[in-house]
Design a protein around this motif. Sequence first.
Motif, PDB file in Angstrom:
ATOM      1  N   LYS A 102      -4.505  -0.237   5.495  1.00 37.46           N
ATOM      2  CA  LYS A 102      -5.479  -0.659   4.493  1.00 37.46           C
ATOM      3  C   LYS A 102      -6.248   0.558   3.981  1.00 37.46           C
ATOM      4  O   LYS A 102      -6.397   0.748   2.776  1.00 37.46           O
ATOM      5  CB  LYS A 102      -6.445  -1.668   5.111  1.00 37.46           C
ATOM      6  CG  LYS A 102      -7.552  -2.072   4.158  1.00 37.46           C
ATOM      7  CD  LYS A 102      -8.485  -3.091   4.812  1.00 37.46           C
ATOM      8  CE  LYS A 102      -9.608  -3.492   3.877  1.00 37.46           C
ATOM      9  NZ  LYS A 102     -10.468  -2.370   3.499  1.00 37.46           N
ATOM     10  N   ALA A 103      -6.728   1.371   4.909  1.00 37.83           N
ATOM     11  CA  ALA A 103      -7.503   2.548   4.497  1.00 37.83           C
ATOM     12  C   ALA A 103      -6.653   3.446   3.604  1.00 37.83           C
ATOM     13  O   ALA A 103      -7.108   3.927   2.565  1.00 37.83           O
ATOM     14  CB  ALA A 103      -8.001   3.309   5.723  1.00 37.83           C
ATOM     15  N   VAL A 144       3.221   1.506   1.888  1.00 37.41           N
ATOM     16  CA  VAL A 144       2.325   1.516   0.722  1.00 37.41           C
ATOM     17  C   VAL A 144       2.883   2.399  -0.372  1.00 37.41           C
ATOM     18  O   VAL A 144       2.356   2.459  -1.468  1.00 37.41           O
ATOM     19  CB  VAL A 144       0.889   1.994   1.081  1.00 37.41           C
ATOM     20  CG1 VAL A 144       0.390   1.270   2.308  1.00 37.41           C
ATOM     21  CG2 VAL A 144       0.851   3.487   1.274  1.00 37.41           C
ATOM     22  N   ALA A 145       3.964   3.086  -0.080  1.00 35.71           N
ATOM     23  CA  ALA A 145       4.541   4.006  -1.058  1.00 35.71           C
ATOM     24  C   ALA A 145       5.602   3.324  -1.895  1.00 35.71           C
ATOM     25  O   ALA A 145       6.193   2.330  -1.490  1.00 35.71           O
ATOM     26  CB  ALA A 145       5.151   5.191  -0.322  1.00 35.71           C
ATOM     27  N   ASN A 162       8.364  -6.001  -6.027  1.00 37.72           N
ATOM     28  CA  ASN A 162       7.735  -5.248  -4.955  1.00 37.72           C
ATOM     29  C   ASN A 162       6.216  -5.315  -5.050  1.00 37.72           C
ATOM     30  O   ASN A 162       5.513  -5.588  -4.076  1.00 37.72           O
ATOM     31  CB  ASN A 162       8.250  -3.799  -5.055  1.00 37.72           C
ATOM     32  CG  ASN A 162       7.707  -2.916  -3.958  1.00 37.72           C
ATOM     33  OD1 ASN A 162       6.519  -2.606  -3.940  1.00 37.72           O
ATOM     34  ND2 ASN A 162       8.570  -2.521  -3.054  1.00 37.72           N
ATOM     35  N   ARG A 163       5.732  -5.115  -6.264  1.00 36.19           N
ATOM     36  CA  ARG A 163       4.282  -5.103  -6.475  1.00 36.19           C
ATOM     37  C   ARG A 163       3.704  -6.484  -6.234  1.00 36.19           C
ATOM     38  O   ARG A 163       2.618  -6.621  -5.676  1.00 36.19           O
ATOM     39  CB  ARG A 163       3.955  -4.615  -7.876  1.00 36.19           C
ATOM     40  CG  ARG A 163       4.145  -3.109  -8.046  1.00 36.19           C
ATOM     41  CD  ARG A 163       3.824  -2.646  -9.445  1.00 36.19           C
ATOM     42  NE  ARG A 163       2.434  -2.837  -9.756  1.00 36.19           N
ATOM     43  CZ  ARG A 163       1.962  -3.206 -10.944  1.00 36.19           C
ATOM     44  NH1 ARG A 163       2.791  -3.453 -11.938  1.00 36.19           N
ATOM     45  NH2 ARG A 163       0.681  -3.341 -11.146  1.00 36.19           N
ATOM     46  N   LYS A 164       4.410  -7.494  -6.675  1.00 30.90           N
ATOM     47  CA  LYS A 164       3.899  -8.852  -6.501  1.00 30.90           C
ATOM     48  C   LYS A 164       3.767  -9.140  -5.003  1.00 30.90           C
ATOM     49  O   LYS A 164       2.747  -9.660  -4.541  1.00 30.90           O
ATOM     50  CB  LYS A 164       4.845  -9.859  -7.168  1.00 30.90           C
ATOM     51  CG  LYS A 164       4.332 -11.295  -7.179  1.00 30.90           C
ATOM     52  CD  LYS A 164       4.994 -12.105  -8.310  1.00 30.90           C
ATOM     53  CE  LYS A 164       4.420 -13.499  -8.401  1.00 30.90           C
ATOM     54  NZ  LYS A 164       4.865 -14.401  -7.314  1.00 30.90           N
ATOM     55  N   THR A 220       0.481  -9.891  -0.200  1.00 28.65           N
ATOM     56  CA  THR A 220       0.178  -9.488   1.187  1.00 28.65           C
ATOM     57  C   THR A 220      -1.251  -8.989   1.286  1.00 28.65           C
ATOM     58  O   THR A 220      -2.006  -9.378   2.180  1.00 28.65           O
ATOM     59  CB  THR A 220       1.115  -8.348   1.653  1.00 28.65           C
ATOM     60  OG1 THR A 220       2.450  -8.696   1.300  1.00 28.65           O
ATOM     61  CG2 THR A 220       1.000  -8.126   3.137  1.00 28.65           C
ATOM     62  N   GLU A 221      -1.610  -8.160   0.330  1.00 29.76           N
ATOM     63  CA  GLU A 221      -2.947  -7.577   0.395  1.00 29.76           C
ATOM     64  C   GLU A 221      -4.026  -8.636   0.225  1.00 29.76           C
ATOM     65  O   GLU A 221      -5.052  -8.628   0.909  1.00 29.76           O
ATOM     66  CB  GLU A 221      -3.096  -6.499  -0.683  1.00 29.76           C
ATOM     67  CG  GLU A 221      -3.954  -5.372  -0.169  1.00 29.76           C
ATOM     68  CD  GLU A 221      -4.107  -4.237  -1.132  1.00 29.76           C
ATOM     69  OE1 GLU A 221      -3.250  -4.080  -2.021  1.00 29.76           O
ATOM     70  OE2 GLU A 221      -5.092  -3.514  -0.990  1.00 29.76           O
ATOM     71  N   LEU A 222      -3.774  -9.581  -0.670  1.00 29.28           N
ATOM     72  CA  LEU A 222      -4.762 -10.636  -0.891  1.00 29.28           C
ATOM     73  C   LEU A 222      -4.948 -11.468   0.368  1.00 29.28           C
ATOM     74  O   LEU A 222      -6.072 -11.738   0.791  1.00 29.28           O
ATOM     75  CB  LEU A 222      -4.328 -11.518  -2.072  1.00 29.28           C
ATOM     76  CG  LEU A 222      -5.276 -12.680  -2.388  1.00 29.28           C
ATOM     77  CD1 LEU A 222      -6.658 -12.152  -2.754  1.00 29.28           C
ATOM     78  CD2 LEU A 222      -4.708 -13.541  -3.517  1.00 29.28           C
ATOM     79  N   SER A 223      -3.812 -11.879   0.970  1.00 28.64           N
ATOM     80  CA  SER A 223      -3.958 -12.724   2.157  1.00 28.64           C
ATOM     81  C   SER A 223      -4.602 -11.944   3.296  1.00 28.64           C
ATOM     82  O   SER A 223      -5.413 -12.487   4.053  1.00 28.64           O
ATOM     83  CB  SER A 223      -2.619 -13.336   2.583  1.00 28.64           C
ATOM     84  OG  SER A 223      -1.694 -12.348   2.901  1.00 28.64           O
TER      85      SER A 223
END
Lengths: 316, 566, 135
Positions: free
Chosen positions: A126-127, A160-161, A257-259, A264-267
């Motif tokens: 996350k960081a 994240v890449a 990929n972005r979706k 993932t990030e939202l949840s």
Amino acid sequence: MGQIEQLAKGVLQGNRRSIAKTITLIENNEPEAQKIVSMLFQKTGKAHVIGVTGPTGSGKSTLIEKMIRELRKRGKTVGVVAVDPTSPFTGGAFLGDRVRMQEHSTDEGVFIRSMANRNAPGGLAKATKDVIRVLDASGKDIVIVETVGAGQSEVEIVKVAHTIVVVLAPGLGDDIQAIKAGIMEIGDIFAVNKADRQNANKAISDIQAMLEMNTEKTGWKPSVLKITALTGEGIAELLAIIKEHKQYLKMGALEANRKEKAETELSEAIKQKIAESIIEDLKRKGEWEKITEKILTREIDPYSAADMLLKKKKRN
Amino acid sequence: MEALIGMFDERELQKIKKERQRWETTKVPNWTERHPERKNEFSTLSGISTKRLYTPENVKRLDYLKDLGFPGEHPFTRGLHATMYRGRLWTMRQFSGFGTAEQTNQRFKYLLKEGETGLSIAFDYPTIMGYDSDQSMATGEVGQCGVAVSSLKDMETLFDGIPLDKVSTSMTINGPAAMLLAMYVAIGDRQGVPREKLDGTTQNDNLKEFFAQKLCIFPPKPALKLSTDIIEYCARHLPSWNPISISGYHIREAGSNAVQELAFTLADGIAYVESTLERGLKVDEFAPRLSFFFASHNDFFEEIAKFRAARRLWAKIIKERFNAQNPRSLWMRMHVQTSGCTLTAQQPTNNIMRVAFQSLAAVLGGTQSLHTNSFDEALALPCEDAVRVALRTQQIIAYESGVTDTIDPLGGSYYVECLTNEMEERAMRYIDRIDAMGGVASAIESGFFQKEIADSAYKYQKEIELKQRTLVGVNDYTVEKDWVPVELLRVHPKVEEEQVARLQKMKKERDNRKVKEVLDKLHDEADKDRNLMPTIIEAVKAYVTIGEITDVLRAVFGEYRELIVV
Amino acid sequence: MIVQRKIRVLIAKPGLDSHDRGAKIVARALRDAGMEVIYTGLRQTPEQIVETALQEDVDVIGLSILSGAHTTLFPKIMKSLKGKGMSDVLVFAGGIIPQEDVLALKKIGIKEIFGPGTPTGVLVEFVQENARKKE
């Protein structure tokens, strides 16, 4: 203008001090960090993020230095995040990756930051995502993330890449086979460094064989190439393949990929917020202590305790 | 018929063993009950366990003729030459240099007058790193840690009034070694000294730079090439010159222990022999002129054992591994410097005693050449008074102590022979490990040496901090007000100004067309991987500067960035 | 998740001095005390050191030098730090620095000079007590 607004503005202007301070807030998980990232979010999504991973001694830092050099020649601006492990015993870390890149430290078009993984399970990814966003928002064309790729959390970061380069060097003491399966699965490009060594060709055929076996991966066929980071041989080729991969992503895979990443990030964010708020509430009411005591005396197990607390919460 | 093992009669050994066991199980415990020993365990600085007492049992397999032999003969354990110091004392060679060439020339003359018997040049950091005094990287550093030499002009001043056929000169220079050697040759030419007579040494040990002294300019491959160029050139053209001083001193100063110092130095030696053989020379053509450089540290007997083991081990390696036929190829000629890192800033006069013991160890170990540190080592470059004391230390050992009147007086000591064997064995184990890794170059790349050294350094530091080892004046026997009986040397900042002015004047006055010509030639030769010595000699005679030559080589070979191991 | 702050230290080797035994021991000791230590490697210019400190947002800078060039290099570093608004960063130094220079160095903002023989514990304590506090 408040401090947060000032920092955000500074980042957008490419001010190095603002970038550095913001990254620190993110690393420390200060509440301001989230606010600044929110302010910057609209301006992100432009940088191409390259993850560079591989075992210690494979030559990642030397490779990255050469990549920076070449990219700068082409007029691109570069951000680098170099991640190293935090000692589980002392909580400290020795961050020596930037030594190889120090020539670029005074180049206005390059920003290098060393990060320790701080043993935060899942938290590091996350960081790092947020740090990448800051560098992205500051206008960097390329952001390179360097990790050792040994532990599970490091493999997470590389996710994240956009493009993941795995750097391997033959004869390091590990057989290619011994390299963690996780890395082999996520690599988009495999760079076999120290190509002047005798066993370089064997390493390449070993990797190709392993990749053949992995029939699940559809779409992009991982590339394997020889490089000699020390002399810069193969760097132009590597950058060309990275560019190809970027094109490939643009054609659609990137969207999917972005979706996925956004979901993932939202949840993750929701889970984190909810958990934080509930736990904060329990602590304030003094119930946290009571429940943990009961777990210690084995009066109740953690799962039943959680169930009970949630039921209580719903009722209230 | 008595049964013999080595030098000792088996039955006598049994008797001794019996008595020793009696003593250990009755006499000693009786005593230690009332007077416990100072520590639970005793060990040398490199961790070799030190027994209470050594007896013939500890050296029962020692074969006098095979393991010790006679001075001047294989395996050279007892001494390199037949008469050792009875015939000729070691060279008293004090490492010196600071400020301008003129100042250092004066210091040379002072030391020669006071009795030193060989010269040794300390260059400043810019020179060592291939920068001229007027380049930006040299700012603030000119003349600070050694003498500033940017061109032949400076070298001429440095040797003003010093005939090269009457002295031998050691030059502590690595990356730019070829350039400084070329300058020395140029001066010899000018003085009319035949090149075969030029006597001296260039340190030229680029391998150890990567993990010890860290004065790396170029990456490993070209660095090794440059070192080998000099070895090859000297074998063919400068027969009295020692092209290389394979060094353990810096490895030790970086923090290694004695075993590591010995092992890593010899491993480097093996690498240099191999790289020179690849040029097509035969081992006997160059091995006689390989020389070595060790530290002499605090653990008195361990150091003596190290020096003896070094001679024996190197002789074996050259003979067995490289099949040398010439007995001179087996010679390990060594220079020793007392260890700088053992000297303290606190109560600096204590350093006089440290240096005295360390030099005595070097002499009892049979060194060919010795530098003694000055007592102000941890505070500044040596002032005149302090360096004189250091030189006198050597002279007192040589003329007053009597130890130079017989060869290898500690030979046969149960402890020293046992330790010598132990040092050899442990060093050999390291060498085997390094071989298994693929040699020194691979070991450097993987960070092996760096890790060993960093760990030893940290261990030693911890021992001092936890008071497991006493460092007199630092962690014990400290004083509130310290005593420094001398005025410390300081290099005046004007030195830099003057040096820069001189250099720029010289650059204007020389034939700059010739300069460009020869630099282009150098670039071409470097590209083609030729031996660069001849062109570098040509260049320095045209007053091309060190920085200019190094810049060309940097362009061809690249620059090195270190692998950090902490 | 909780807020976690670490003391970030830059250990730097200004100029051409190549003695890094001490710098590495200090780096290791600070790491063992729970700090994040960034090491620049050898042969850094004042500009490189200050830029690195800026990008890494360090709380402390430790300068190690044994070559005598501190009289030229340290003032440059301190001036540059001031110019970039980084005067709140704690700066200390070690190596071979003559006693007579210490006062002048303290005047330009170097908080403390640690000579040879300083126990690492003393250094660690010094950094812990004096490192710039993050609000």
